[in-house]
Design a protein around this motif. Structure first.
Motif, mmCIF file in Angstrom:
data_model
loop_
_atom_site.group_PDB
_atom_site.id
_atom_site.type_symbol
_atom_site.label_atom_id
_atom_site.label_comp_id
_atom_site.label_asym_id
_atom_site.label_seq_id
_atom_site.Cartn_x
_atom_site.Cartn_y
_atom_site.Cartn_z
ATOM 1 N N GLU A 1 1.020 -1.056 0.023
ATOM 2 C CA GLU A 1 0.004 0.017 -0.021
ATOM 3 C C GLU A 1 0.906 1.382 0.116
ATOM 4 O O GLU A 1 0.148 2.337 0.237
ATOM 5 C CB GLU A 1 -0.784 0.042 1.240
ATOM 6 C CG GLU A 1 -2.054 -1.253 1.295
ATOM 7 C CD GLU A 1 -2.648 -1.137 2.627
ATOM 8 O OE1 GLU A 1 -2.551 -0.290 3.317
ATOM 9 O OE2 GLU A 1 -3.623 -2.051 2.754
ATOM 10 N N LEU A 2 2.092 1.284 -0.167
ATOM 11 C CA LEU A 2 2.859 2.170 -0.212
ATOM 12 C C LEU A 2 2.774 3.126 -1.318
ATOM 13 O O LEU A 2 3.170 2.675 -2.488
ATOM 14 C CB LEU A 2 4.542 2.052 0.090
ATOM 15 C CG LEU A 2 5.392 3.065 0.156
ATOM 16 C CD1 LEU A 2 5.379 3.992 1.387
ATOM 17 C CD2 LEU A 2 6.797 2.475 0.115
ATOM 18 N N PRO A 3 2.658 4.361 -1.322
ATOM 19 C CA PRO A 3 2.109 5.198 -2.377
ATOM 20 C C PRO A 3 3.519 5.495 -2.996
ATOM 21 O O PRO A 3 4.783 5.379 -2.161
ATOM 22 C CB PRO A 3 1.438 6.356 -2.105
ATOM 23 C CG PRO A 3 1.896 6.314 -0.595
ATOM 24 C CD PRO A 3 1.933 5.004 -0.086
ATOM 25 N N GLU A 4 3.592 6.059 -4.168
ATOM 26 C CA GLU A 4 4.852 6.520 -4.858
ATOM 27 C C GLU A 4 5.366 7.768 -4.082
ATOM 28 O O GLU A 4 6.544 8.168 -4.033
ATOM 29 C CB GLU A 4 4.539 6.712 -6.376
ATOM 30 C CG GLU A 4 4.430 5.492 -7.067
ATOM 31 C CD GLU A 4 4.121 5.881 -8.566
ATOM 32 O OE1 GLU A 4 4.500 6.984 -8.838
ATOM 33 O OE2 GLU A 4 4.265 4.872 -9.156
ATOM 34 N N GLY A 5 4.525 8.830 -3.687
ATOM 35 C CA GLY A 5 4.785 9.896 -3.183
ATOM 36 C C GLY A 5 5.519 9.766 -1.666
ATOM 37 O O GLY A 5 6.640 10.694 -1.599
ATOM 38 N N ALA A 6 5.320 8.756 -1.077
ATOM 39 C CA ALA A 6 5.814 8.488 0.249
ATOM 40 C C ALA A 6 7.457 7.954 -0.220
ATOM 41 O O ALA A 6 8.178 8.556 0.602
ATOM 42 C CB ALA A 6 5.397 7.321 1.093
ATOM 43 N N LEU A 7 7.550 7.041 -1.183
ATOM 44 C CA LEU A 7 8.726 6.705 -1.643
ATOM 45 C C LEU A 7 9.648 7.991 -2.099
ATOM 46 O O LEU A 7 10.884 7.983 -1.750
ATOM 47 C CB LEU A 7 8.588 5.675 -2.688
ATOM 48 C CG LEU A 7 9.910 5.047 -3.290
ATOM 49 C CD1 LEU A 7 10.719 4.108 -1.975
ATOM 50 C CD2 LEU A 7 9.661 3.966 -4.191
ATOM 51 N N VAL A 8 9.100 8.652 -2.850
ATOM 52 C CA VAL A 8 9.900 9.864 -3.326
ATOM 53 C C VAL A 8 10.165 10.895 -2.101
ATOM 54 O O VAL A 8 11.274 11.243 -1.938
ATOM 55 C CB VAL A 8 9.184 10.673 -4.477
ATOM 56 C CG1 VAL A 8 9.677 11.960 -4.665
ATOM 57 C CG2 VAL A 8 8.940 10.051 -5.569
ATOM 58 N N GLY A 9 9.400 11.007 -1.192
ATOM 59 C CA GLY A 9 9.774 11.639 0.220
ATOM 60 C C GLY A 9 10.850 11.144 0.816
ATOM 61 O O GLY A 9 11.618 11.913 1.232
ATOM 62 N N PHE A 10 10.891 9.893 0.945
ATOM 63 C CA PHE A 10 11.798 9.136 1.618
ATOM 64 C C PHE A 10 13.073 9.208 0.899
ATOM 65 O O PHE A 10 14.216 9.636 1.492
ATOM 66 C CB PHE A 10 11.734 7.945 1.702
ATOM 67 C CG PHE A 10 12.579 6.820 2.421
ATOM 68 C CD1 PHE A 10 12.968 7.026 3.779
ATOM 69 C CD2 PHE A 10 13.339 6.038 1.729
ATOM 70 C CE1 PHE A 10 13.963 6.053 4.182
ATOM 71 C CE2 PHE A 10 14.335 5.102 2.274
ATOM 72 C CZ PHE A 10 14.617 5.187 3.510
ATOM 73 N N ARG A 11 13.222 9.264 -0.482
ATOM 74 C CA ARG A 11 14.362 9.614 -1.126
ATOM 75 C C ARG A 11 14.944 10.888 -1.011
ATOM 76 O O ARG A 11 16.110 11.021 -0.827
ATOM 77 C CB ARG A 11 14.019 9.239 -2.527
ATOM 78 C CG ARG A 11 14.052 7.666 -2.818
ATOM 79 C CD ARG A 11 13.892 7.395 -4.236
ATOM 80 N NE ARG A 11 13.782 5.888 -4.596
ATOM 81 C CZ ARG A 11 13.333 5.392 -5.725
ATOM 82 N NH1 ARG A 11 13.314 6.213 -6.870
ATOM 83 N NH2 ARG A 11 13.103 3.868 -5.912
ATOM 84 N N LEU A 12 13.846 11.855 -0.948
ATOM 85 C CA LEU A 12 14.369 12.997 -0.978
ATOM 86 C C LEU A 12 14.843 13.498 0.485
ATOM 87 O O LEU A 12 15.969 14.245 0.621
ATOM 88 C CB LEU A 12 13.247 14.195 -1.266
ATOM 89 C CG LEU A 12 12.739 14.578 -2.607
ATOM 90 C CD1 LEU A 12 11.306 15.151 -2.675
ATOM 91 C CD2 LEU A 12 13.942 14.871 -3.400
ATOM 92 N N SER A 13 14.342 12.738 1.550
ATOM 93 C CA SER A 13 14.973 13.033 2.807
ATOM 94 C C SER A 13 16.391 12.426 3.101
ATOM 95 O O SER A 13 17.231 13.248 3.649
ATOM 96 C CB SER A 13 13.879 12.586 3.936
ATOM 97 O OG SER A 13 13.869 11.097 3.684
ATOM 98 N N ARG A 14 16.545 11.474 2.337
ATOM 99 C CA ARG A 14 17.818 10.712 2.430
ATOM 100 C C ARG A 14 18.865 11.669 1.456
ATOM 101 O O ARG A 14 20.094 11.741 2.021
ATOM 102 C CB ARG A 14 17.853 9.383 1.668
ATOM 103 C CG ARG A 14 16.992 8.353 2.365
ATOM 104 C CD ARG A 14 17.896 7.906 3.701
ATOM 105 N NE ARG A 14 19.107 7.304 3.425
ATOM 106 C CZ ARG A 14 19.528 6.203 3.069
ATOM 107 N NH1 ARG A 14 18.418 5.185 3.334
ATOM 108 N NH2 ARG A 14 20.814 5.654 2.886
ATOM 109 N N LEU A 15 18.456 12.120 0.687
ATOM 110 C CA LEU A 15 19.202 13.201 -0.284
ATOM 111 C C LEU A 15 19.726 14.322 0.359
ATOM 112 O O LEU A 15 20.763 14.757 0.458
ATOM 113 C CB LEU A 15 18.753 13.543 -1.536
ATOM 114 C CG LEU A 15 19.470 14.477 -2.582
ATOM 115 C CD1 LEU A 15 20.574 14.126 -2.876
ATOM 116 C CD2 LEU A 15 18.850 14.923 -3.718
#
Length: 833
Positions: free
Chosen positions: A153-167
């Protein structure tokens, strides 16, 4: 401040916080009641320190001397949760914008407040508990995210946000690592080279006697810097027809040719004009080292009488050429601007890093200054002026006068926002023509912030417009801006007829034309900008209150158990306010405020809320401030007043501190912009170091070369255009004070050159207009810009470099264009010079 964790008693500071929550609205300064200012320091939490300047019955803070144990038992036995709410609703000063932090159960019983810490709890763990809560909430969010990802159920926005936070995390660590390596490298370079102290030699020259000195060259040397000190002038002769001067001949053998050829001697002549009766001045010049052969210095005097001229001589070898030094200085300046523009670090830290890099560069090339010389580079008169006026304004704000002025400005504008903004800008421009720009912004910034808070406007846009007009108005008179003062006080220019009245007349007409164009341009630049906040006033106030409480908590250093406990309480309050804000954002619909048509009703309500809180203190403040401003005028017109602006401001602050009977002195010190003062000190060191790296001198010499390349019939017009634009662009990047001081002798030499034959006054007017109007180009282009940004940041409305640049740079371009056209018409077409 006293804490007790025995017998179940709380600290008196927590009692004060609880009483404030009951009796005063949780709104920051200027929103609901002008006397409630959580930003003024933690000393507000001390019940034993009541501010002496408050009138009785007008302050929401009520100091108490009751025993807290009896107060707590009374609250537990007689005040259930419903009675607490009903009592708070009857209080006319209370508000439900920021309710008490509470944990209520469904059962009836004693009230438990999360700020009530019992003896079993550890005082040291208050801030640590807050950090653990934040980490726990993040872990819970991470667990929920991972659980939803396992279910697909993980949306793509959450994954993008996680990557942005890591960046962002990686970029943050990269920034810290890079800056730390840079600081360590500069520190090592600075420590490897010793201080190059100058050894001055006393000598005497006359038409009958000369002085000679032989120097042995060094293998790693590129330049030889020769310094002369005495009654000298860096420009032309002191009096027309009396060209008494000293000639310095630097001779060296050029052995770069073939061995069969005889080595040639290269002679460099340097002419320094004498100015008998003037103050002690130092002039310097650099000569290129051609070989490792011996260098000889020969000094002779050309005088009309056989008199002896005493001089001081010093020499120093440098390891880098002028072009290399200018390149290093430009790179350092670009790096500082990069740190400020992209907000990588705070502007004060960026100036400190730039100063360290410039000092390290000077050490590498062989011109490392001593600590005494670095301290002498700081303009303590400016720092004293800032400090004294900040103390005056801090005490002044306790009277409620700024809130009263804000309501009066709204009343005069009859509810029309743009009429009010233009009125404020014009008043600031007129005052800055007679006062220092920094003083004007110190007085106007608090008034503007209060007014914008009352009208639900964004203070950032209004403050930027005010400071732009302050810099424009400061150029209108000879005392309005430091570059004008430097030009008018030059003795050589006074002998040419450039007096106070003539300079003011030329500048005043030009600035009036600039103002006529700037007002519609300002309206055009703000055409698509929403001056009103896009959210309801309650949401805006709540957001600002969260920011102020968080800023107050961050300023508390956890040096003791008591301060750690208070910091924990404030952070808990921030957490509760953030939860309240989240609920209100779900409740309220986003709406854009419109201009209030019922401005008469608003005026009546505002006049009831924002009144003068302490009339006696107001009379004292107005008396001292009026005397300080009057002394500023005397210092400019009466030569018998031997006080600089800094001394006048410091003395005025001391007078007002005595008259106001200040006991809680730390409260006043918390209102001083220490970051702004440190920024100016670092900026003075940076600019002086860049001047030692020949950056400003190089700009002036290149400007003179460009003027000489223009045909003679068009040379005056080309000189005016080049000087005003070079001055404007340079003043927007570097401090206009050292730039003006460096350009004056360059332009004087250019006007006295028989091959150029240009009048000096039009060039000085172009220099003054460019240096003053160029301060609007960037945030650090003028001192008033930095002071306004610092005060706004302290109130929670700081604006960035780019926010100022988007409005200031177009205003600078248009205003300089108007000033250029005015000078061309006045001095080229009409021939006013």
């Amino acid at each position: 401040m006293h804490l007790e964790n025995k017998d179940g008693q709380l600290a008196s500071s927590m009692l004060e916080v609880e009483l404030h929550q009951k009796s005063a609205p949780y709104r920051p300064a200027g929103l609901a009641h002008s006397n409630h200012r959580p930003l003024q320091g933690v000393s507000r939490l001390d019940p034993s320190s009541s501010y002496p300047s408050r009138a009785a019955g007008q302050d929401g803070w009520s100091p108490t001397h009751r025993d807290f144990g009896s107060f707590l038992m009374e609250e537990r036995s007689h005040t259930p949760l419903s009675q607490l709410f009903s009592s708070r609703s009857k209080d006319p000063c209370s508000t439900e914008n920021t309710p008490l932090l509470r944990h209520s159960s469904s059962e009836k019983g004693p009230l438990y407040h999360p700020e009530f810490i019992t003896a079993a709890e550890s005082w040291e763990s208050s801030s640590a508990e807050w950090e653990r809560r934040c980490l726990l909430s993040r872990e819970v969010e991470g667990l929920s995210t991972s659980a939803s990802s396992e279910k697909g159920e993980l949306p793509e926005g959450a994954l993008v946000g996680f990557r942005l936070s890591r960046l962002r995390c990686c970029m943050r660590w990269l920034k810290i690592t890079g800056l730390f390596v840079f600081v360590v490298l500069c520190s090592i370079l600075f420590s490897l080279y010793p201080d190059q102290g100058k050894f001055w030699q006393l000598l005497a020259v006359s038409p009958l006697e000369s002085y000679s000195l032989n120097l042995s060259s060094r293998a790693d040397s590129t330049l030889l810097q020769v310094d002369l000190a005495g009654s000298l002038t860096a420009g032309g002769p002191s009096r027309p027809g009396r060209e008494e001067h000293v000639v310095v001949e630097v001779t060296q053998t050029d052995a770069s040719g073939s061995r069969r050829r005889r080595p040639q001697q290269v002679i460099h002549n340097w002419t320094v004009f004498l100015n008998p009766g003037s103050e002690h001045s130092v002039v310097s010049k650099t000569f290129e080292i051609l070989s490792r052969e011996t260098v000889s210095i020969h000094i002779r005097a050309a005088l009309q009488q056989t008199q002896v001229v005493p001089l001081l001589l010093a020499h120093q070898y440098l390891r880098a050429s002028v072009e290399a030094q200018v390149t290093i200085a430009a790179a350092i300046l670009a790096g500082v601007y990069g740190l400020i523009i992209f907000e990588i670090v705070h502007r004060t830290l960026a100036a400190m890093l730039g100063s360290l890099a410039a000092l390290a560069a000077l050490a590498v090339i062989g011109d490392r200054p001593s600590l005494t010389h670095v301290v002498e580079w700081i303009d303590f008169e400016t720092l004293a002026l800032l400090f004294g006026m900040m103390i005056l304004v801090a005490i002044f704000s306790e009277t409620g006068f700024f809130d009263y002025c804000a309501v009066k400005a709204y009343h005069l504008s009859r509810g029309r926002v743009w009429t009010m903004i233009i009125m404020l800008c014009l008043i600031a421009a007129v005052l800055s023509a007679f006062l220092d720009n920094v003083t004007t912004m110190l007085l106007f910034t608090p008034v503007t912030i209060r007014l914008c808070e009352v009208l639900n406007l964004d203070p950032r846009q209004v403050l930027i417009a005010e400071v732009i007009f302050t810099n424009i108005g400061g150029a209108a008179t000879a005392i309005g801006d430091p570059p004008n003062v430097i030009i008018v006080s030059n003795q050589e220019l006074r002998k040419m007829g450039l007096d106070f009245a003539g300079f003011t007349a030329h500048m005043f007409i030009g600035i009036c034309l600039v103002l006529l164009v700037s007002i519609p341009l300002l309206r055009l630049l703000y055409w698509n900008k929403k001056l009103y906040n896009k959210e309801p006033s309650e949401i805006v106030e709540l957001k600002h209150e969260i920011h102020v409480w968080r800023l107050t908590a961050q300023r508390i250093s956890p040096a003791s158990r008591e301060e750690t406990a208070v910091r924990g309480l404030l952070m808990r309050k921030v957490l509760a306010l953030e939860r309240l804000l989240a609920r209100r954002l779900h409740t309220f619909n986003r709406q854009i405020s419109q201009e209030d048509k019922n401005w008469e009703t608003n005026i009546q309500e505002l006049q009831k809320k924002h009144r003068i809180s302490d009339r006696i203190l107001l009379v004292k403040c107005l008396t001292v401030l009026g005397f300080v401003i009057f002394t500023f005028f005397l210092n400019s017109f009466v030569p018998g007043v031997h006080l600089d602006l800094g001394w006048i401001a410091i003395l005025g602050a001391l007078w007002l501190l005595i008259l106001a009977d200040i006991h809680d002195f730390e409260i006043i010190l918390h209102r001083v912009e220490w970051a702004t003062l440190l920024f100016f000190a670092s900026l003075f060191v940076l600019m002086e170091a860049l001047a030692h790296l020949h950056l400003i001198e190089y700009v002036g010499e290149q400007t003179a070369l460009l003027i000489k390349m223009v045909p003679e019939d068009k040379r005056l017009a080309a000189a005016i255009i080049l000087v005003i634009w070079v001055s404007a662009l340079a003043s927007s990047l570097i401090d206009n004070i050292p730039f003006t001081a460096t350009m004056i002798p360059v332009l004087l030499n250019l006007s006295r050159d028989p091959e150029v034959s240009l009048p000096a006054p039009p060039l000085m007017y172009a220099l003054a207009l460019g240096a003053c109007l160029g301060g609007n180009g960037t945030l650090i282009g003028a001192s008033a810009n930095v002071v306004c940004a610092g005060i706004a940041e302290q109130h929670g409305y700081g604006f960035s470099f780019m926010e100022f640049f988007r409005l200031g740079f177009p205003m600078m371009i248009v205003s300089c264009t108007v000033a250029m056209c005015y000078l061309l018409v006045a001095h080229v077409v009409v021939g006013w010079n």
